[in-house]
Design a protein around this motif. Structure first.
Motif, short mmCIF file in Angstrom:
data_model
loop_
_atom_site.label_atom_id
_atom_site.label_comp_id
_atom_site.label_asym_id
_atom_site.label_seq_id
_atom_site.Cartn_x
_atom_site.Cartn_y
_atom_site.Cartn_z
N ALA A 67 -52.36 -8.53 -3.94
CA ALA A 67 -51.50 -9.61 -3.43
C ALA A 67 -51.59 -10.78 -4.40
O ALA A 67 -52.63 -11.01 -5.01
CB ALA A 67 -51.92 -10.03 -2.03
N ASN A 68 -50.48 -11.48 -4.53
CA ASN A 68 -50.48 -12.68 -5.37
C ASN A 68 -49.55 -13.72 -4.75
O ASN A 68 -48.69 -13.38 -3.93
CB ASN A 68 -50.06 -12.37 -6.81
N ALA A 69 -49.78 -14.95 -5.14
CA ALA A 69 -48.94 -16.05 -4.66
C ALA A 69 -48.14 -16.58 -5.83
O ALA A 69 -48.67 -16.77 -6.93
CB ALA A 69 -49.81 -17.16 -4.07
N ASN A 73 -44.77 -18.30 -2.08
CA ASN A 73 -44.78 -17.12 -1.22
C ASN A 73 -45.97 -16.24 -1.59
O ASN A 73 -46.57 -16.39 -2.64
CB ASN A 73 -43.50 -16.29 -1.42
N THR A 74 -46.28 -15.29 -0.70
CA THR A 74 -47.29 -14.28 -0.99
C THR A 74 -46.59 -12.93 -1.07
O THR A 74 -45.75 -12.61 -0.22
CB THR A 74 -48.37 -14.24 0.11
#
Length: 189
Positions: A67-69, A73-74
């Motif tokens: 997961a990344n931002a 947003n994520t």
């Protein structure tokens, strides 16, 4: 080697990930963009929109591979989503972080073909403005982050590198497809 094949397209914003994916889908219906889980607002096309609670549940079940931002947003790549994508054909995963590539290659059993799509920063700016993005400045910051990410991981081996200012999306798709066909043939020997 796994019989499941997947494609990872890595590159900065506006390097052609969507366009090359569309060309792959035109070449063969087995290719489809992997819809990452997106928690946030903005563009929903190409994503599975979710809630923070859904993301927490996936994380608690150890189903989030990466997961990344970005852009407030994520974005998450999850096991159930990948399972469904592989059941349907050959998923094409878009990434802009080397850590995401490593998480997929090391965390999900499949024969991954990793492709670097590249364009200069000025081209990202032109393409972003040309398609009417309202967040071109954020996309340029992401381009800078992608360049830094590449510079920090000079040891990363690419299966294919494509300069999208010199190669058409159709030719890039043909090269990617050819590579997957060759690998499938080699795996069956």
């Amino acid at each position: 080697m796994s019989s499941k094949q997947g494609v990872i397209l890595y590159g900065p914003p506006a390097s052609g990930k969507d366009t090359v994916t569309a060309a792959l889908a035109e070449l063969s219906p087995r290719y489809a963009q992997f819809a990452r889980l997106k928690v946030g607002t903005g563009k929903s096309a190409g994503y599975r929109m979710g809630t923070a609670e859904q993301l927490r549940e996936l994380e608690a079940a150890d189903h989030v591979l990466y997961a990344n931002a970005r852009y407030g947003n994520t974005y998450a790549i999850d096991r159930p989503g990948l399972d469904a994508a592989f059941a349907a054909g050959v998923p094409v995963v878009h990434l802009g972080q080397v850590d995401g590539i490593r998480a997929l290659v090391n965390g999900y059993p499949a024969a991954w073909t990793v492709v670097l799509l590249w364009c200069p920063r000025t081209v990202t700016e032109q393409r972003s403005a040309g398609r009417g993005d309202s967040d071109t400045a954020a996309r340029l910051a992401a381009w800078d982050a992608t360049r830094e990410d590449l510079d920090a991981h000079p040891d990363l081996a690419w299966d294919l590198t494509v300069d999208t200012t010199a190669v058409s999306p159709q030719e890039a798709a043909r090269l990617i497809d050819q590579l997957l066909v060759q690998r499938a043939g080699a795996a069956s020997v």
